[in-house]
Design an enzyme around this catalytic site. Structure first.
Site, PDB file in Angstrom:
ATOM      1  N   GLN A  79       0.847  -1.197   0.000  1.00  0.00           N
ATOM      2  CA  GLN A  79       0.000   0.000   0.000  1.00  0.00           C
ATOM      3  C   GLN A  79       0.885   1.251   0.000  1.00  0.00           C
ATOM      4  OE1 GLN A  79      -3.272  -0.211   2.958  1.00  0.00           O
ATOM      5  NE2 GLN A  79      -2.663  -2.342   3.123  1.00  0.00           N
TER       6      GLN A  79
HETATM    7  N1  LIG Z   1      -6.404 -14.745 -10.358  1.00  0.00           N
HETATM    8  C1  LIG Z   1      -5.348 -14.539  -9.611  1.00  0.00           C
HETATM    9  N2  LIG Z   1      -5.481 -13.889  -8.442  1.00  0.00           N
HETATM   10  C2  LIG Z   1      -4.354 -13.706  -7.696  1.00  0.00           C
HETATM   11  C3  LIG Z   1      -3.083 -14.165  -8.107  1.00  0.00           C
HETATM   12  N3  LIG Z   1      -2.182 -13.821  -7.162  1.00  0.00           N
HETATM   13  C4  LIG Z   1      -2.866 -13.192  -6.210  1.00  0.00           C
HETATM   14  N4  LIG Z   1      -4.170 -13.110  -6.516  1.00  0.00           N
HETATM   15  C5  LIG Z   1      -5.259 -12.493  -5.736  1.00  0.00           C
HETATM   16  O1  LIG Z   1      -4.948 -11.107  -5.598  1.00  0.00           O
HETATM   17  C6  LIG Z   1      -5.365 -10.634  -4.313  1.00  0.00           C
HETATM   18  C7  LIG Z   1      -4.188  -9.988  -3.608  1.00  0.00           C
HETATM   19  O2  LIG Z   1      -3.207 -10.977  -3.329  1.00  0.00           O
HETATM   20  P1  LIG Z   1      -2.100 -10.730  -2.189  1.00  0.00           P
HETATM   21  O3  LIG Z   1      -1.164 -11.886  -2.273  1.00  0.00           O
HETATM   22  O4  LIG Z   1      -2.724 -10.448  -0.875  1.00  0.00           O
HETATM   23  O5  LIG Z   1      -1.432  -9.389  -2.728  1.00  0.00           O
HETATM   24  P2  LIG Z   1      -0.244  -8.542  -2.051  1.00  0.00           P
HETATM   25  O6  LIG Z   1       0.605  -8.067  -3.168  1.00  0.00           O
HETATM   26  O7  LIG Z   1       0.416  -9.344  -0.997  1.00  0.00           O
HETATM   27  O8  LIG Z   1      -1.025  -7.298  -1.438  1.00  0.00           O
HETATM   28  P3  LIG Z   1      -0.576  -6.374  -0.192  1.00  0.00           P
HETATM   29  O9  LIG Z   1      -0.247  -7.273   0.954  1.00  0.00           O
HETATM   30  O10 LIG Z   1      -1.772  -5.504   0.080  1.00  0.00           O
HETATM   31  O11 LIG Z   1       0.599  -5.560  -0.628  1.00  0.00           O
HETATM   32  C8  LIG Z   1      -5.911 -11.860  -3.567  1.00  0.00           C
HETATM   33  O12 LIG Z   1      -7.322 -11.865  -3.716  1.00  0.00           O
HETATM   34  C9  LIG Z   1      -5.290 -13.042  -4.315  1.00  0.00           C
HETATM   35  O13 LIG Z   1      -6.068 -14.224  -4.249  1.00  0.00           O
HETATM   36  C10 LIG Z   1      -2.983 -14.854  -9.365  1.00  0.00           C
HETATM   37  O14 LIG Z   1      -1.935 -15.305  -9.817  1.00  0.00           O
HETATM   38  N5  LIG Z   1      -4.142 -15.009 -10.059  1.00  0.00           N
END
Ligand SMILES: Nc1nc2c(ncn2[C@@H]2O[C@H](COP(=O)(O)OP(=O)(O)OP(=O)(O)O)[C@@H](O)[C@H]2O)c(=O)[nH]1
Ligand SMILES: [Mg+2]
Length: 201
Positions: A79
């Protein structure tokens, strides 16, 4: 004799350890990628349900052993207000994995901006970069080529370090092994950032 043997044993058990930062905007899929990596590279690892991961406020840490080395991952929250914390980890990192959400095309420029800001830090000079066009399981996503084009002028900050962009789905695991295997080769051959020596246990 005992001291000599135990010293040799301790030495034999030492592992080269590399720290890999997982960065990218919020919702890019960093934590999902980390969990998928741990699942793929850790025998009997029973991690969290990949579909139930929520936004990261601090950081998540994970480790895997691969090719005789240990990779320590630091997955930082993406974020906007948390991005200012990223550079606290740069000096100790050996590699960067930068995730781009290929589905959220409206934020690709914002992601590129965060990427460029990150590369401005001298503390990251010589550190290998792996850019992952994530969420490639979604039919409507931008392709790797689209992302390459969007990030094209960032190449001026890259210099001659190892850098690669590839497609991945953190959710299904497609491309995860290849990305990690590329990264471990790069950090192992990078003479500018030697590993830390850690007990192998
Ligand atoms: N379809 C799809 N959804 C994904 C994929 N990778 C992550 N997501 C979805 O994207 C959303 C965010 O995933 P996170 O892993 O929490 O993302 P992050 O980058 O860690 O986000 P922050 O912790 O807020 O920085 C979740 O709903 C996941 O299920 C992917 O390869 N394909
Ligand atoms: Mg997260």
């Amino acid at each position: 004799m005992y001291t000599l043997l135990s010293g040799l044993l301790r030495h034999a058990l030492k592992k080269d350890e590399y720290c890999i930062l997982i960065l990218g905007l919020d919702n890019a899929g960093k934590t999902t990628f980390l969990e998928q990596t741990k699942t793929k590279f850790t025998k009997n690892y029973k991690g969290m349900n990949l579909g139930k991961i929520t936004t990261t406020v601090g950081l998540n840490i994970g480790k895997i052993d691969i090719s005789g080395s240990r990779l320590m991952f630091w997955d930082l929250g993406g974020q906007e207000e948390l991005q200012s914390l990223w550079d606290k980890y740069f000096a100790e990192s050996h590699g960067i994995i930068y995730l781009v959400d290929s589905v959220d095309v409206d934020r690709i420029q914002e992601s590129k901006q965060a990427f460029d800001n990150m590369l401005r830090s001298e503390a990251l000079d010589t550190v290998p970069l792996l850019v992952l066009a994530n969420k490639q399981d979604v039919l409507s996503c931008a392709t790797v080529l689209d992302i390459k084009k969007a990030f094209h002028d960032s190449s001026t900050h890259i210099g001659n370090r190892d850098c690669m962009i590839r497609s991945v789905s953190a959710l299904t695991g497609q491309g995860v092994n290849e990305g990690i295997e590329w990264m471990v080769k790069c950090v192992q051959r990078n003479p500018y950032r030697p590993p830390r020596q850690k007990d192998g246990a």
